[in-house]
Design a protein around this motif. Structure first.
Motif, PDB file in Angstrom:
ATOM      1  N   VAL A  76       1.670  14.310 -13.557  1.00  0.00           N
ATOM      2  CA  VAL A  76       2.811  13.523 -14.030  1.00  0.00           C
ATOM      3  C   VAL A  76       2.599  12.023 -13.859  1.00  0.00           C
ATOM      4  CG1 VAL A  76       4.481  15.370 -13.690  1.00  0.00           C
ATOM      5  CG2 VAL A  76       4.099  13.728 -11.868  1.00  0.00           C
ATOM      6  N   MET A  77       1.466  11.648 -13.296  1.00  0.00           N
ATOM      7  CA  MET A  77       1.155  10.228 -13.136  1.00  0.00           C
ATOM      8  C   MET A  77       0.710   9.658 -14.485  1.00  0.00           C
ATOM      9  SD  MET A  77      -0.822  10.426  -9.498  1.00  0.00           S
ATOM     10  CE  MET A  77      -1.384   8.739  -9.528  1.00  0.00           C
ATOM     11  N   SER A  78       0.793   8.347 -14.611  1.00  0.00           N
ATOM     12  CA  SER A  78       0.377   7.685 -15.842  1.00  0.00           C
ATOM     13  C   SER A  78      -1.131   7.837 -16.047  1.00  0.00           C
ATOM     14  CB  SER A  78       0.741   6.204 -15.781  1.00  0.00           C
ATOM     15  OG  SER A  78      -0.061   5.555 -14.813  1.00  0.00           O
ATOM     16  N   ALA A  79      -1.615   7.313 -17.128  1.00  0.00           N
ATOM     17  CA  ALA A  79      -3.036   7.427 -17.460  1.00  0.00           C
ATOM     18  C   ALA A  79      -3.923   6.740 -16.425  1.00  0.00           C
ATOM     19  CB  ALA A  79      -3.298   6.846 -18.843  1.00  0.00           C
ATOM     20  N   ALA A  80      -3.424   5.725 -15.748  1.00  0.00           N
ATOM     21  CA  ALA A  80      -4.205   4.974 -14.764  1.00  0.00           C
ATOM     22  C   ALA A  80      -4.050   5.590 -13.380  1.00  0.00           C
ATOM     23  CB  ALA A  80      -3.770   3.521 -14.757  1.00  0.00           C
ATOM     24  N   LYS A  81      -4.450   6.840 -13.251  1.00  0.00           N
ATOM     25  CA  LYS A  81      -4.250   7.589 -12.014  1.00  0.00           C
ATOM     26  C   LYS A  81      -5.009   6.985 -10.833  1.00  0.00           C
ATOM     27  CE  LYS A  81      -3.581  11.947 -14.480  1.00  0.00           C
ATOM     28  NZ  LYS A  81      -2.890  11.383 -15.591  1.00  0.00           N
ATOM     29  N   VAL A  82      -6.272   6.675 -11.029  1.00  0.00           N
ATOM     30  CA  VAL A  82      -7.089   6.136  -9.945  1.00  0.00           C
ATOM     31  C   VAL A  82      -6.522   4.810  -9.463  1.00  0.00           C
ATOM     32  CG1 VAL A  82      -9.373   5.223  -9.353  1.00  0.00           C
ATOM     33  CG2 VAL A  82      -9.171   7.349 -10.630  1.00  0.00           C
ATOM     34  N   SER A  83      -6.027   4.010 -10.398  1.00  0.00           N
ATOM     35  CA  SER A  83      -5.485   2.718 -10.001  1.00  0.00           C
ATOM     36  C   SER A  83      -4.155   2.865  -9.266  1.00  0.00           C
ATOM     37  CB  SER A  83      -5.324   1.786 -11.211  1.00  0.00           C
ATOM     38  OG  SER A  83      -4.392   2.316 -12.121  1.00  0.00           O
ATOM     39  N   ALA A  84      -3.578   4.043  -9.253  1.00  0.00           N
ATOM     40  CA  ALA A  84      -2.367   4.291  -8.467  1.00  0.00           C
ATOM     41  C   ALA A  84      -2.728   4.786  -7.063  1.00  0.00           C
ATOM     42  CB  ALA A  84      -1.486   5.314  -9.166  1.00  0.00           C
ATOM     43  N   VAL A  85      -3.795   5.567  -6.939  1.00  0.00           N
ATOM     44  CA  VAL A  85      -4.180   6.136  -5.649  1.00  0.00           C
ATOM     45  C   VAL A  85      -4.787   5.071  -4.736  1.00  0.00           C
ATOM     46  CG1 VAL A  85      -5.656   7.829  -4.494  1.00  0.00           C
ATOM     47  CG2 VAL A  85      -4.509   8.439  -6.619  1.00  0.00           C
ATOM     48  N   SER A  86      -5.662   4.266  -5.259  1.00  0.00           N
ATOM     49  CA  SER A  86      -6.363   3.269  -4.436  1.00  0.00           C
ATOM     50  C   SER A  86      -5.420   2.306  -3.720  1.00  0.00           C
ATOM     51  CB  SER A  86      -7.372   2.501  -5.289  1.00  0.00           C
ATOM     52  OG  SER A  86      -8.362   3.385  -5.760  1.00  0.00           O
ATOM     53  N   PRO A  87      -4.416   1.721  -4.398  1.00  0.00           N
ATOM     54  CA  PRO A  87      -3.504   0.818  -3.679  1.00  0.00           C
ATOM     55  C   PRO A  87      -2.683   1.544  -2.615  1.00  0.00           C
ATOM     56  CG  PRO A  87      -3.305   0.487  -6.040  1.00  0.00           C
ATOM     57  CD  PRO A  87      -4.176   1.693  -5.818  1.00  0.00           C
ATOM     58  N   LEU A  88      -2.338   2.796  -2.849  1.00  0.00           N
ATOM     59  CA  LEU A  88      -1.613   3.554  -1.833  1.00  0.00           C
ATOM     60  C   LEU A  88      -2.482   3.762  -0.597  1.00  0.00           C
ATOM     61  CD1 LEU A  88       0.372   6.185  -3.890  1.00  0.00           C
ATOM     62  CD2 LEU A  88       1.318   4.480  -2.326  1.00  0.00           C
ATOM     63  N   ARG A  89      -3.736   4.067  -0.810  1.00  0.00           N
ATOM     64  CA  ARG A  89      -4.662   4.244   0.319  1.00  0.00           C
ATOM     65  C   ARG A  89      -4.776   2.935   1.099  1.00  0.00           C
ATOM     66  NH1 ARG A  89      -5.022   6.970   3.575  1.00  0.00           N
ATOM     67  NH2 ARG A  89      -5.669   8.806   2.483  1.00  0.00           N
ATOM     68  N   GLN A  90      -4.865   1.815   0.383  1.00  0.00           N
ATOM     69  CA  GLN A  90      -4.983   0.519   1.053  1.00  0.00           C
ATOM     70  C   GLN A  90      -3.693   0.145   1.781  1.00  0.00           C
ATOM     71  OE1 GLN A  90      -6.184  -2.099  -2.102  1.00  0.00           O
ATOM     72  NE2 GLN A  90      -8.286  -1.353  -2.099  1.00  0.00           N
ATOM     73  N   ALA A  91      -2.553   0.480   1.209  1.00  0.00           N
ATOM     74  CA  ALA A  91      -1.265   0.129   1.809  1.00  0.00           C
ATOM     75  C   ALA A  91      -0.931   0.995   3.013  1.00  0.00           C
ATOM     76  CB  ALA A  91      -0.150   0.240   0.766  1.00  0.00           C
ATOM     77  N   CYS A  92      -1.402   2.240   3.012  1.00  0.00           N
ATOM     78  CA  CYS A  92      -1.072   3.198   4.085  1.00  0.00           C
ATOM     79  C   CYS A  92      -2.329   3.891   4.583  1.00  0.00           C
ATOM     80  CB  CYS A  92      -0.114   4.251   3.589  1.00  0.00           C
ATOM     81  SG  CYS A  92       1.123   3.728   2.464  1.00  0.00           S
ATOM     82  N   PRO A  93      -3.244   3.176   5.222  1.00  0.00           N
ATOM     83  CA  PRO A  93      -4.500   3.798   5.646  1.00  0.00           C
ATOM     84  C   PRO A  93      -4.334   5.036   6.523  1.00  0.00           C
ATOM     85  CG  PRO A  93      -4.532   1.446   6.105  1.00  0.00           C
ATOM     86  CD  PRO A  93      -3.175   1.773   5.578  1.00  0.00           C
ATOM     87  N   PRO A  94      -3.352   5.087   7.434  1.00  0.00           N
ATOM     88  CA  PRO A  94      -3.265   6.281   8.283  1.00  0.00           C
ATOM     89  C   PRO A  94      -2.579   7.472   7.609  1.00  0.00           C
ATOM     90  CG  PRO A  94      -1.683   4.643   9.031  1.00  0.00           C
ATOM     91  CD  PRO A  94      -2.468   4.032   7.907  1.00  0.00           C
TER      92      PRO A  94
END
Length: 90
Positions: free
Chosen positions: A22-40
């Protein structure tokens, strides 16, 4: 809780679950910032079928990819594995 990546660091979630389908076409660009924002945080990606997209999600920073069709035992096993990786000493 539903959060955007810009507020994820403020919310300090322990677990983030993303539905790849259900994520937009730019899936990878959504996961990477979340990982950076919430490393733990444990980042879990749900998919309806596992294929090359699984490696794409893991490469973007997901801890585990769970197939939506898996039975509960398999899902729990995958989550335990991901938790053990996140809690292992460097």
């Amino acid at each position: 809780m539903c959060i955007r990546d810009s507020s994820a660091a403020y919310a300090k979630p322990d677990v983030v679950v993303l539905d790849w389908n259900v994520m937009s076409a730019a899936k990878v660009s959504a996961v990477s910032p979340l990982r950076q924002a919430c490393p733990p945080a444990l980042l879990i990606v749900l998919m309806s079928r596992l294929d090359l997209r699984q490696q794409e999600a893991l490469g973007a920073g997901a801890d585990v990819v769970v197939n939506k069709d898996d039975d509960a035992g398999c899902v729990v096993e995958n989550l335990r594995y991901a938790i053990s990786l996140r809690s292992a000493p460097d």
